[in-house]
Write a protein that holds these residues in place. Structure first.
Motif, mmCIF file in Angstrom:
data_model
loop_
_atom_site.group_PDB
_atom_site.id
_atom_site.type_symbol
_atom_site.label_atom_id
_atom_site.label_comp_id
_atom_site.label_asym_id
_atom_site.label_seq_id
_atom_site.Cartn_x
_atom_site.Cartn_y
_atom_site.Cartn_z
ATOM 1 N N ASP A 76 55.893 0.698 92.955
ATOM 2 C CA ASP A 76 55.105 0.671 94.187
ATOM 3 C C ASP A 76 53.806 -0.073 93.927
ATOM 4 O O ASP A 76 53.788 -1.294 93.970
ATOM 5 C CB ASP A 76 54.843 2.068 94.764
ATOM 6 N N TYR A 77 52.727 0.619 93.622
ATOM 7 C CA TYR A 77 51.429 -0.029 93.451
ATOM 8 C C TYR A 77 51.429 -0.990 92.257
ATOM 9 O O TYR A 77 50.870 -2.080 92.317
ATOM 10 C CB TYR A 77 50.331 1.030 93.271
ATOM 11 N N ILE A 78 52.053 -0.601 91.174
ATOM 12 C CA ILE A 78 52.116 -1.426 89.969
ATOM 13 C C ILE A 78 53.488 -2.093 89.917
ATOM 14 O O ILE A 78 54.506 -1.415 89.896
ATOM 15 C CB ILE A 78 51.869 -0.587 88.701
ATOM 16 N N GLU A 79 53.474 -3.423 89.902
ATOM 17 C CA GLU A 79 54.713 -4.199 89.856
ATOM 18 C C GLU A 79 54.709 -5.052 88.591
ATOM 19 O O GLU A 79 53.918 -5.992 88.474
ATOM 20 C CB GLU A 79 54.822 -5.110 91.073
ATOM 21 N N ILE A 80 55.574 -4.711 87.649
ATOM 22 C CA ILE A 80 55.653 -5.461 86.396
ATOM 23 C C ILE A 80 56.245 -6.841 86.701
ATOM 24 O O ILE A 80 57.234 -6.957 87.424
ATOM 25 C CB ILE A 80 56.511 -4.710 85.356
ATOM 26 N N LEU A 81 55.636 -7.868 86.141
ATOM 27 C CA LEU A 81 56.077 -9.233 86.409
ATOM 28 C C LEU A 81 57.285 -9.607 85.552
ATOM 29 O O LEU A 81 57.431 -9.135 84.421
ATOM 30 C CB LEU A 81 54.943 -10.216 86.118
ATOM 31 N N ALA A 82 58.124 -10.487 86.093
ATOM 32 C CA ALA A 82 59.220 -11.076 85.326
ATOM 33 C C ALA A 82 58.616 -12.015 84.279
ATOM 34 O O ALA A 82 57.505 -12.528 84.473
ATOM 35 C CB ALA A 82 60.147 -11.840 86.259
ATOM 36 N N PRO A 83 59.317 -12.253 83.184
ATOM 37 C CA PRO A 83 58.771 -13.132 82.147
ATOM 38 C C PRO A 83 58.282 -14.481 82.690
ATOM 39 O O PRO A 83 57.226 -14.962 82.286
ATOM 40 C CB PRO A 83 59.935 -13.308 81.178
ATOM 41 N N SER A 84 59.016 -15.071 83.599
ATOM 42 C CA SER A 84 58.627 -16.387 84.126
ATOM 43 C C SER A 84 57.335 -16.336 84.933
ATOM 44 O O SER A 84 56.711 -17.371 85.167
ATOM 45 C CB SER A 84 59.750 -16.965 84.996
ATOM 46 N N ALA A 109 51.212 -7.705 85.452
ATOM 47 C CA ALA A 109 51.630 -6.878 86.586
ATOM 48 C C ALA A 109 50.720 -7.110 87.783
ATOM 49 O O ALA A 109 49.528 -7.392 87.623
ATOM 50 C CB ALA A 109 51.599 -5.395 86.210
ATOM 51 N N ASN A 110 51.304 -6.985 88.962
ATOM 52 C CA ASN A 110 50.515 -6.947 90.189
ATOM 53 C C ASN A 110 49.950 -5.545 90.338
ATOM 54 O O ASN A 110 50.587 -4.564 89.952
ATOM 55 C CB ASN A 110 51.372 -7.267 91.413
ATOM 56 N N ASP A 146 50.466 2.843 78.315
ATOM 57 C CA ASP A 146 49.707 3.657 79.268
ATOM 58 C C ASP A 146 49.816 3.115 80.688
ATOM 59 O O ASP A 146 49.775 3.887 81.650
ATOM 60 C CB ASP A 146 48.240 3.755 78.855
ATOM 61 N N LEU A 147 49.954 1.798 80.845
ATOM 62 C CA LEU A 147 50.143 1.242 82.188
ATOM 63 C C LEU A 147 51.441 1.762 82.796
ATOM 64 O O LEU A 147 51.466 2.179 83.955
ATOM 65 C CB LEU A 147 50.145 -0.292 82.144
ATOM 66 N N ILE A 148 52.501 1.774 82.018
ATOM 67 C CA ILE A 148 53.782 2.288 82.524
ATOM 68 C C ILE A 148 53.677 3.794 82.770
ATOM 69 O O ILE A 148 54.171 4.308 83.775
ATOM 70 C CB ILE A 148 54.931 1.962 81.537
ATOM 71 N N LEU A 155 53.947 7.320 91.051
ATOM 72 C CA LEU A 155 55.155 7.392 91.874
ATOM 73 C C LEU A 155 55.184 8.633 92.768
ATOM 74 O O LEU A 155 55.750 8.599 93.858
ATOM 75 C CB LEU A 155 56.411 7.373 90.999
ATOM 76 N N PHE A 156 54.581 9.708 92.330
ATOM 77 C CA PHE A 156 54.621 10.944 93.114
ATOM 78 C C PHE A 156 53.973 10.766 94.488
ATOM 79 O O PHE A 156 54.482 11.241 95.485
ATOM 80 C CB PHE A 156 53.947 12.094 92.354
ATOM 81 N N THR A 157 52.842 10.076 94.541
ATOM 82 C CA THR A 157 52.161 9.885 95.814
ATOM 83 C C THR A 157 52.990 9.009 96.743
ATOM 84 O O THR A 157 53.125 9.306 97.919
ATOM 85 C CB THR A 157 50.758 9.273 95.618
ATOM 86 N N GLY A 158 53.544 7.937 96.206
ATOM 87 C CA GLY A 158 54.380 7.082 97.032
ATOM 88 C C GLY A 158 55.616 7.809 97.542
ATOM 89 O O GLY A 158 56.059 7.584 98.670
ATOM 90 N N TYR A 159 56.147 8.691 96.746
ATOM 91 C CA TYR A 159 57.372 9.403 97.098
ATOM 92 C C TYR A 159 57.115 10.479 98.154
ATOM 93 O O TYR A 159 57.906 10.661 99.064
ATOM 94 C CB TYR A 159 57.954 10.038 95.836
#
Length: 183
Positions: A76-84, A109-110, A146-148, A155-159
């Motif tokens: 949700d808020y944190i989006e891990i970027l693809a290698p490219s 990550a975004n 720690d970012l992950i 995730l709990f808040t988004g859920y």
């Protein structure tokens, strides 16, 4: 599968301590599935090596391990970027407003969309939040691990929704206690 709404702060704790620890990936996979988080295809060594070669560096072990196991997951808020999509922080659209040596940071990550990004210091492994307003690069977490982990707490808040004040208070407290930073 779904997860029960937490009733105490300990239920918000992330499902692992360190990427690479025994069964970390199984615990995280089960956790993500319980939130119905779509899991992309894992990245390949070739995906990683291609971008590392283009950037002239080797990604930190925890980032490599995570991408090889899970790929570019959106928490949700944190989006891990693809290698490219991983790049030097010099690629930030507001890079000219920052004073740090941005060649020492990679964007991984975004943070709530592409305007703000999470970056890793390639020497120390510390995680930074690159904010566009006001433009700054602030150290927020000790590592990619720690970012992950903080993304898992988020995730709990988004859920359960943003209108649950009790859950938000527990989540904020857990983030402060475990990480000293609130996403």
């Amino acid at each position: 599968m779904s997860i029960s709404k937490p009733t105490c702060p300990e239920e918000l704790f992330p499902p692992f301590e360190k990427i690479g620890d025994n069964a970390w990936n199984k615990h995280l996979s089960d956790f993500l599935r319980s939130f119905d988080v779509p899991l992309p295809d894992p990245c390949t060594n070739l995906d990683l090596e291609k971008q590392e070669q283009a950037m002239g560096m080797t990604f930190p072990d925890s980032l490599r391990t995570f991408l090889l196991e899970f790929g570019p997951v959106s928490f949700d808020y944190i989006e891990i970027l693809a290698p490219s999509q991983i790049s030097l922080a010099t690629e930030l659209w507001f890079a000219d407003k920052l004073t740090e040596n941005l060649n020492e940071y990679i964007l991984i990550a975004n943070a709530g969309g592409p305007e703000n990004r999470f970056a890793l210091n390639i020497e120390s492994g510390d995680c930074y939040l690159a904010r566009h307003y006001p433009p700054r690069l602030e150290r927020c977490l000790n590592s990619f691990d720690d970012l992950i982990r903080i993304a898992c707490v988020g995730l709990f808040t988004g859920y359960y929704g943003w209108d649950d004040e009790e859950l938000e208070a527990m989540q904020t407290q857990v983030m402060k206690d475990l990480f000293g930073f609130v996403v």
